[in-house]
Design a protein around this motif. Structure first.
Motif, PDB file in Angstrom:
ATOM      1  N   ALA A 162      47.450  31.266  43.441  1.00 34.43           N
ATOM      2  CA  ALA A 162      47.976  31.912  42.235  1.00 34.43           C
ATOM      3  C   ALA A 162      48.569  33.287  42.512  1.00 34.43           C
ATOM      4  CB  ALA A 162      46.865  32.037  41.180  1.00 34.43           C
ATOM      5  N   GLN A 163      48.563  33.724  43.784  1.00 33.15           N
ATOM      6  CA  GLN A 163      49.309  34.943  44.105  1.00 33.15           C
ATOM      7  C   GLN A 163      50.796  34.717  43.824  1.00 33.15           C
ATOM      8  OE1 GLN A 163      47.698  37.940  45.067  1.00 33.15           O
ATOM      9  NE2 GLN A 163      46.035  36.619  44.344  1.00 33.15           N
ATOM     10  N   ASP A 164      51.207  33.459  43.877  1.00 33.78           N
ATOM     11  CA  ASP A 164      52.556  33.077  43.454  1.00 33.78           C
ATOM     12  C   ASP A 164      52.566  32.992  41.931  1.00 33.78           C
ATOM     13  OD1 ASP A 164      55.308  31.781  44.014  1.00 33.78           O
ATOM     14  OD2 ASP A 164      54.298  30.353  42.685  1.00 33.78           O
ATOM     15  N   TYR A 165      53.408  33.790  41.304  1.00 33.79           N
ATOM     16  CA  TYR A 165      53.345  33.887  39.843  1.00 33.79           C
ATOM     17  C   TYR A 165      53.639  32.562  39.144  1.00 33.79           C
ATOM     18  CZ  TYR A 165      54.149  35.067  35.030  1.00 33.79           C
ATOM     19  OH  TYR A 165      54.075  35.076  33.658  1.00 33.79           O
ATOM     20  N   GLU A 166      54.559  31.794  39.667  1.00 30.86           N
ATOM     21  CA  GLU A 166      54.897  30.527  39.021  1.00 30.86           C
ATOM     22  C   GLU A 166      53.701  29.568  39.011  1.00 30.86           C
ATOM     23  OE1 GLU A 166      57.537  29.920  37.221  1.00 30.86           O
ATOM     24  OE2 GLU A 166      58.149  31.984  37.659  1.00 30.86           O
ATOM     25  N   PHE A 167      52.911  29.603  40.066  1.00 34.08           N
ATOM     26  CA  PHE A 167      51.696  28.796  40.122  1.00 34.08           C
ATOM     27  C   PHE A 167      50.709  29.260  39.060  1.00 34.08           C
ATOM     28  CE2 PHE A 167      47.480  27.644  41.561  1.00 34.08           C
ATOM     29  CZ  PHE A 167      47.637  26.376  42.112  1.00 34.08           C
ATOM     30  N   LEU A 168      50.552  30.580  38.943  1.00 30.69           N
ATOM     31  CA  LEU A 168      49.642  31.157  37.952  1.00 30.69           C
ATOM     32  C   LEU A 168      50.085  30.803  36.532  1.00 30.69           C
ATOM     33  CD1 LEU A 168      47.225  33.231  37.513  1.00 30.69           C
ATOM     34  CD2 LEU A 168      49.020  34.951  37.190  1.00 30.69           C
ATOM     35  N   LYS A 169      51.363  30.960  36.269  1.00 28.34           N
ATOM     36  CA  LYS A 169      51.896  30.674  34.937  1.00 28.34           C
ATOM     37  C   LYS A 169      51.734  29.194  34.595  1.00 28.34           C
ATOM     38  CE  LYS A 169      56.151  30.902  32.200  1.00 28.34           C
ATOM     39  NZ  LYS A 169      57.607  31.190  32.223  1.00 28.34           N
ATOM     40  N   ALA A 170      52.006  28.324  35.562  1.00 26.32           N
ATOM     41  CA  ALA A 170      51.881  26.882  35.313  1.00 26.32           C
ATOM     42  C   ALA A 170      50.434  26.517  34.984  1.00 26.32           C
ATOM     43  CB  ALA A 170      52.368  26.098  36.534  1.00 26.32           C
ATOM     44  N   HIS A 171      49.499  27.162  35.661  1.00 22.24           N
ATOM     45  CA  HIS A 171      48.090  26.888  35.388  1.00 22.24           C
ATOM     46  C   HIS A 171      47.716  27.328  33.977  1.00 22.24           C
ATOM     47  CE1 HIS A 171      43.791  26.374  36.221  1.00 22.24           C
ATOM     48  NE2 HIS A 171      43.625  27.490  35.516  1.00 22.24           N
ATOM     49  N   ALA A 172      48.187  28.500  33.580  1.00 27.23           N
ATOM     50  CA  ALA A 172      47.892  28.993  32.231  1.00 27.23           C
ATOM     51  C   ALA A 172      48.418  28.028  31.180  1.00 27.23           C
ATOM     52  CB  ALA A 172      48.501  30.384  32.036  1.00 27.23           C
ATOM     53  N   GLU A 173      49.636  27.585  31.363  1.00 32.53           N
ATOM     54  CA  GLU A 173      50.246  26.679  30.386  1.00 32.53           C
ATOM     55  C   GLU A 173      49.543  25.329  30.370  1.00 32.53           C
ATOM     56  OE1 GLU A 173      54.274  26.947  31.707  1.00 32.53           O
ATOM     57  OE2 GLU A 173      54.736  28.641  30.378  1.00 32.53           O
ATOM     58  N   VAL A 207      25.822  39.429  35.157  1.00 33.09           N
ATOM     59  CA  VAL A 207      26.816  38.793  36.017  1.00 33.09           C
ATOM     60  C   VAL A 207      27.708  39.894  36.576  1.00 33.09           C
ATOM     61  CG1 VAL A 207      28.739  37.183  36.152  1.00 33.09           C
ATOM     62  CG2 VAL A 207      26.777  36.656  34.679  1.00 33.09           C
ATOM     63  N   ILE A 208      27.795  39.961  37.892  1.00 41.12           N
ATOM     64  CA  ILE A 208      28.618  40.974  38.557  1.00 41.12           C
ATOM     65  C   ILE A 208      29.774  40.266  39.244  1.00 41.12           C
ATOM     66  CG2 ILE A 208      28.688  42.792  40.308  1.00 41.12           C
ATOM     67  CD1 ILE A 208      25.674  43.203  39.815  1.00 41.12           C
ATOM     68  N   LEU A 209      30.989  40.570  38.790  1.00 46.67           N
ATOM     69  CA  LEU A 209      32.198  39.980  39.363  1.00 46.67           C
ATOM     70  C   LEU A 209      32.857  40.997  40.279  1.00 46.67           C
ATOM     71  CD1 LEU A 209      33.688  38.190  36.211  1.00 46.67           C
ATOM     72  CD2 LEU A 209      32.179  37.243  37.965  1.00 46.67           C
ATOM     73  N   THR A 210      33.028  40.645  41.545  1.00 46.56           N
ATOM     74  CA  THR A 210      33.550  41.572  42.544  1.00 46.56           C
ATOM     75  C   THR A 210      34.963  41.182  42.979  1.00 46.56           C
ATOM     76  OG1 THR A 210      32.737  40.325  44.469  1.00 46.56           O
ATOM     77  CG2 THR A 210      31.187  41.833  43.405  1.00 46.56           C
ATOM     78  N   ASP A 211      35.622  42.093  43.678  1.00 45.55           N
ATOM     79  CA  ASP A 211      36.918  41.840  44.322  1.00 45.55           C
ATOM     80  C   ASP A 211      37.979  41.421  43.306  1.00 45.55           C
ATOM     81  OD1 ASP A 211      35.360  42.301  46.518  1.00 45.55           O
ATOM     82  OD2 ASP A 211      35.483  40.286  47.334  1.00 45.55           O
ATOM     83  N   TYR A 212      38.397  42.369  42.474  1.00 52.15           N
ATOM     84  CA  TYR A 212      39.422  42.101  41.470  1.00 52.15           C
ATOM     85  C   TYR A 212      40.807  42.067  42.118  1.00 52.15           C
ATOM     86  CZ  TYR A 212      36.626  42.051  37.262  1.00 52.15           C
ATOM     87  OH  TYR A 212      35.739  41.671  36.284  1.00 52.15           O
ATOM     88  N   PRO A 213      41.738  41.293  41.557  1.00 52.98           N
ATOM     89  CA  PRO A 213      43.078  41.178  42.160  1.00 52.98           C
ATOM     90  C   PRO A 213      43.773  42.520  42.295  1.00 52.98           C
ATOM     91  CG  PRO A 213      42.755  39.477  40.502  1.00 52.98           C
ATOM     92  CD  PRO A 213      41.577  40.403  40.381  1.00 52.98           C
ATOM     93  N   MET A 214      44.503  42.664  43.379  1.00 47.09           N
ATOM     94  CA  MET A 214      45.205  43.922  43.650  1.00 47.09           C
ATOM     95  C   MET A 214      46.267  44.210  42.602  1.00 47.09           C
ATOM     96  SD  MET A 214      47.705  42.819  46.791  1.00 47.09           S
ATOM     97  CE  MET A 214      48.992  41.575  46.571  1.00 47.09           C
ATOM     98  N   GLN A 215      46.764  43.169  41.928  1.00 43.84           N
ATOM     99  CA  GLN A 215      47.825  43.363  40.941  1.00 43.84           C
ATOM    100  C   GLN A 215      47.332  44.138  39.712  1.00 43.84           C
ATOM    101  OE1 GLN A 215      47.051  40.492  42.414  1.00 43.84           O
ATOM    102  NE2 GLN A 215      48.874  39.366  43.076  1.00 43.84           N
TER     103      GLN A 215
END
Length: 327
Positions: A162-173, A207-215
């Motif tokens: 999902a670092q590729d935006y089109e992949f991320l967007k397709a998943h959301a949709e 719940v502790i969520l680590t390593d957030y995306p650099m974006q």
């Protein structure tokens, strides 16, 4: 009506907090709630007012959304590890279950720590400062997982792909999430995160969520060799309560962040007419020592300790009540 039992509970919590940090040789500091400049954060709307003096020019001032800027100046001046309980202000917040435009924040910086070091410290803090009758889920054995693991677990999203935006967007949709045209990566990510992750994380333990995306740009260090930042957030009873960074100390990287975020903030708010706070670029020149900073929303923490579903019973004068009065 005032609930003085809740006032006593808050007083006890704050007393416990001071005892915890004083015993560990942190210095309690006291910084202004009114400032002539702010760190540029486009997602946080600000309150402004005017300084009026017959001998000086009128000047715009701002209520702080956090004491971060002042506390980092103290770190750079050699304060050592510090903490503060402060009033903070964020405009355009919902007047709802876990939001009030004025709220109390605990912020503490530990010199020589990174974000991983701050996890056991914060868990120790929760145990040591809990009030009588604290709900067991607040101090239960925590679930610690990366954001990458959480996205796979709760949304079946491969965050590396999902670092590729089109992949991320397709998943959301595919998940039935509306994505506007030309939306930024971080905004689409947040839609998925709020819809799929925040609604499913366990509520019977922290719940502790680590390593957030650099974006998701912020003043947290990049994690070497990964597309992530050295940052975690803690949820208790399903509510975000704490946020932690391994603090960015590089002057050039801080300068780039400041300039980029200020340009984005200015562009957006010139269209809406909202407050554009002055950003003092001298902040980027501070010699901030290697350290980890944690911010905890104290209204939310107290709410979860008492097992309440909202923060309003804990507030002596909720803004929602003030705004409902006839004038």
């Amino acid at each position: 009506m005032f609930n003085f039992a809740y006032q006593k509970a808050r007083s006890r919590l704050y007393s416990n907090i001071r005892k915890f940090f004083d015993e560990r040789n942190y210095l309690e500091v006291f910084t202004p709630t009114l400032s002539d400049s702010l760190i540029p954060e486009p997602t946080i709307r600000n309150f402004s007012t005017s300084f009026i003096n017959e001998f000086m020019a009128r000047r715009e001032l701002y209520l702080i959304p956090s004491p971060e800027m002042f506390m980092k100046e103290m770190l750079a001046a050699g304060s050592g590890s510090i903490y503060q309980i402060s009033s903070c202000f964020r405009n355009a917040e919902q007047l709802g279950e876990i939001h009030n435009p004025e709220f109390h924040m605990l912020e503490y910086y530990t010199v020589g720590f990174d974000e991983k070091d701050s996890i056991p410290l914060t868990l120790e803090f929760l145990e040591a400062t809990k009030i009588d009758g604290c709900r067991p889920e607040v101090t239960a054995e925590p679930l610690v997982m990366t954001v990458e693991e959480a996205m796979m677990e709760y949304s079946r999203l491969d965050l590396i792909k999902a670092q590729d935006y089109e992949f991320l967007k397709a998943h959301a949709e595919k998940c039935g999430i509306y994505v506007p045209e030309n939306e930024a990566w971080d905004d689409t990510f947040n839609r998925i995160f709020i819809n799929d992750v925040e609604t499913q994380i366990p509520t019977d333990r922290p719940v502790i969520l680590t390593d957030y995306p650099m974006q998701i740009d912020c003043l947290a260090l990049r994690k070497p060799g990964t597309p992530y930042r050295q940052r975690w957030e803690m949820y208790i009873a399903g509510t975000e309560v704490a946020n932690c960074y391994a603090e960015e100390t590089g002057k050039e990287r801080t300068k780039i962040y400041y300039e980029k975020e200020y340009a984005r903030l200015k562009e957006e708010r010139e269209l809406t007419g909202e407050v554009i706070p002055y950003a003092d670029m001298r902040f980027a020149d501070l010699d901030i020592p290697a350290s980890s900073g944690v911010a905890i929303g104290l209204d939310r923490l107290l709410m979860t300790e008492l097992g309440l579903g909202e923060i309003s019973p804990l507030l002596s004068f909720p803004l929602s009540v003030m705004l409902s009065r006839d004038r």
